[in-house]
Enzyme design. Structure first.
Site, PDB file in Angstrom:
ATOM      1  N   ASP A 121       0.851  -1.197   0.000  1.00 14.06           N
ATOM      2  CA  ASP A 121       0.000   0.000   0.000  1.00 14.06           C
ATOM      3  C   ASP A 121       0.882   1.240   0.000  1.00 14.06           C
ATOM      4  O   ASP A 121       2.049   1.188   0.403  1.00 14.06           O
ATOM      5  CB  ASP A 121      -0.904   0.039   1.243  1.00 14.06           C
ATOM      6  CG  ASP A 121      -1.793  -1.182   1.356  1.00 14.06           C
ATOM      7  OD1 ASP A 121      -2.612  -1.392   0.447  1.00 14.06           O
ATOM      8  OD2 ASP A 121      -1.652  -1.925   2.347  1.00 14.06           O
ATOM      9  N   ASP A 148       0.759   4.965   1.673  1.00 17.94           N
ATOM     10  CA  ASP A 148       0.078   5.812   2.648  1.00 17.94           C
ATOM     11  C   ASP A 148       0.661   7.214   2.596  1.00 17.94           C
ATOM     12  O   ASP A 148       1.844   7.411   2.282  1.00 17.94           O
ATOM     13  CB  ASP A 148       0.227   5.248   4.059  1.00 17.94           C
ATOM     14  CG  ASP A 148      -0.451   3.889   4.213  1.00 17.94           C
ATOM     15  OD1 ASP A 148      -1.368   3.602   3.422  1.00 17.94           O
ATOM     16  OD2 ASP A 148      -0.042   3.125   5.099  1.00 17.94           O
ATOM     17  N   ASP A 154       5.349   3.934  15.684  1.00 21.90           N
ATOM     18  CA  ASP A 154       5.794   2.807  16.500  1.00 21.90           C
ATOM     19  C   ASP A 154       7.282   2.504  16.397  1.00 21.90           C
ATOM     20  O   ASP A 154       7.995   2.491  17.391  1.00 21.90           O
ATOM     21  CB  ASP A 154       4.954   1.562  16.187  1.00 21.90           C
ATOM     22  CG  ASP A 154       4.857   1.259  14.696  1.00 21.90           C
ATOM     23  OD1 ASP A 154       5.558   1.908  13.878  1.00 21.90           O
ATOM     24  OD2 ASP A 154       4.071   0.353  14.333  1.00 21.90           O
TER      25      ASP A 154
END
Length: 463
Positions: A44, A46, A122
């Site tokens: 993907d 983003d 993260d």
């Protein structure tokens, strides 16, 4: 460090340039930047931007705002979605924490700058931004150095980051397994210390990460890390025991002898490698098939030809249905799998023994091949045969039977020339359907009369 323009998704490029033309900051972010820098093909693309979700929606008609805990924009291009999020800051940034404070993040909609957004992510390898106009990577968190060192490291204090969102523990394992990276020592220590806190997270989020671990092309390595870290014993201790984690409690019921258990564990690890092969061949398994595959090697079937080395079943009588339920039940309960996926997995496991040679005449194979779960059952049967090193010739016989039952007229239950089933069985089926329609019609009339034929309330339409 530049990324070749042709490697960037054209629709993502359009979004970035429109946001820039309208005065907003906008960058490629996260996994797509990481994968492009590693020479991998991103799944993907983003985008992170200074525009708020509503401002993004105002710019793109093909946009929908989703989420409560984390509101962001999905921009649709046919079946493709470009996820576009607003720069955020950690809602607890600068707040002093006392020992024992609850710091689990339940909402994350405090907007911030690009640097603040990078620091609240993260892992360092996921905190890289790419500016397509300048052709450069913005690295606020040391992600480039960790990419080169092949390390998974949290951004900031790992004790705090895993307590804020314990699902990050599963994500750390996913990246280490999929990319072949090692854990940075402090990150690994904190992962072990806080693994039990995964139980605080919403069950659907945890389950989705487990499915991603198994469907990410590194299921075997992911399972090794889940066991090595003890995380699988937190998620599903019965499954951890089956795969060889000695500190977990075994499932209830009779157990196989050591030789049989060793053979089944060997097949269980091999089936994870077979799943990885399917993913690489662009044939990802369904959720139900994944659940079934986790326990299928441990379920003995009476007369099953693929039982390894003729190992006996785990108990007297070898009650296939009871043993399948005894193994699958605790797993779906611990992982809180949906009722639909759990029931589908049960059907697949129970149908497996009917595929074994010597059982077709007694158990009406035509009825089986018409079941909507037959394709998944056959897929799991193939995984088991390959995992145990057996011939897959039996698969061809079942595929031929399935083709005949659907394509050739004249067989019991097969479509006739007009597309209807032939024979007395089809006539009985049609009579039952007509009776059912009459009963349903009568019931609907009674309900309508009692309700005064009122329109459904607005919330009953599903909108």
């Amino acid at each position: 460090m530049q990324i070749a323009r042709e490697l960037i998704d054209a629709d993502a490029d359009k979004i970035l340039r429109r946001l820039r033309r309208n005065g907003y900051e906008a960058y490629l972010v996260g996994g797509c930047v990481r994968d492009l820098l590693l020479g991998r093909t991103p799944k993907d693309f983003d985008i992170a931007t200074s525009a708020t979700p509503q401002e993004i929606k105002d710019l793109f008609r093909n946009c929908r705002i989703i989420g409560r805990r984390f509101r962001l924009a999905h921009i649709f291009f046919g079946q493709k979605i470009i996820e576009t999020s607003t720069f955020r800051t950690n809602p607890r940034e600068g707040v002093d924490l006392e020992a024992g404070d609850e710091i689990l993040i339940r909402r994350d909609n405090v907007f911030g700058t690009a640097e603040e957004d990078a620091r609240r992510r993260d892992f360092t390898i996921n905190g890289l931004f790419y500016d397509i106009e300048a052709g450069e990577v913005k690295d606020y968190v040391g992600g480039l150095a960790d990419l080169e060192a092949r390390l998974v490291r949290t951004i900031g204090d790992p004790d705090i980051r895993f307590r804020e969102d314990p699902v990050r523990i599963l994500r750390a394992i996913k990246f280490a397994a999929r990319l072949g990276f090692a854990f940075e020592p402090e990150t690994y220590r904190a992962l072990l210390a806080h693994r039990a806190e995964i139980s605080k997270c919403a069950a659907p989020r945890v389950l989705e990460e487990v499915y991603r671990l198994l469907r990410g092309g590194a299921a075997r390595r992911s399972m090794e890390l889940l066991i090595e870290t003890g995380v699988l014993a937190v998620l599903a201790p019965e499954l951890a025991w089956l795969f060889g984690y000695a500190e977990a409690a075994p499932p209830s019921g009779p157990l196989p002898d050591d030789a049989a258990l060793a053979a089944r564990r060997k097949a269980a690890w091999a089936i994870l490698a077979e799943i990885d092969d399917k993913v690489r061949a662009q044939k990802p398994p369904t959720n139900a098939l994944l659940l079934g595959a986790l326990v299928a090697p441990f379920v003995p079937a009476d007369g099953e030809a693929v039982e390894p080395d003729g190992a006996p079943g785990p108990g007297p009588g070898n009650d296939h249905a009871a043993q399948a339920e005894g193994l699958l039940g605790p797993v779906v309960l611990r992982l809180r799998a949906s009722r639909r996926d759990a029931e589908r997995a049960r059907q697949i496991l129970l149908a497996l023994r009917r595929l074994a040679p010597g059982r077709r005449r007694r158990l009406r194979p035509m009825a089986l091949v018409k079941r909507d779960y037959f394709a998944e059952t056959l897929e799991l049967y193939e995984l088991l045969l390959r995992a145990r090193g057996h011939s897959i010739d039996e698969l061809d016989r079942w595929r031929t039977l399935a083709q005949r039952s659907h394509a050739l007229p004249g067989l019991p239950g097969a479509p006739g020339p007009d597309g209807e089933e032939s024979g007395e069985r089809a006539r009985r089926r049609r009579r039952r359907r007509r009776g059912g329609r009459r009963r349903r019609g009568a019931s609907a009339a009674v309900v309508g009369a009692l309700a005064g034929a009122a329109d459904p309330p607005p919330d009953a339409t599903g909108e």
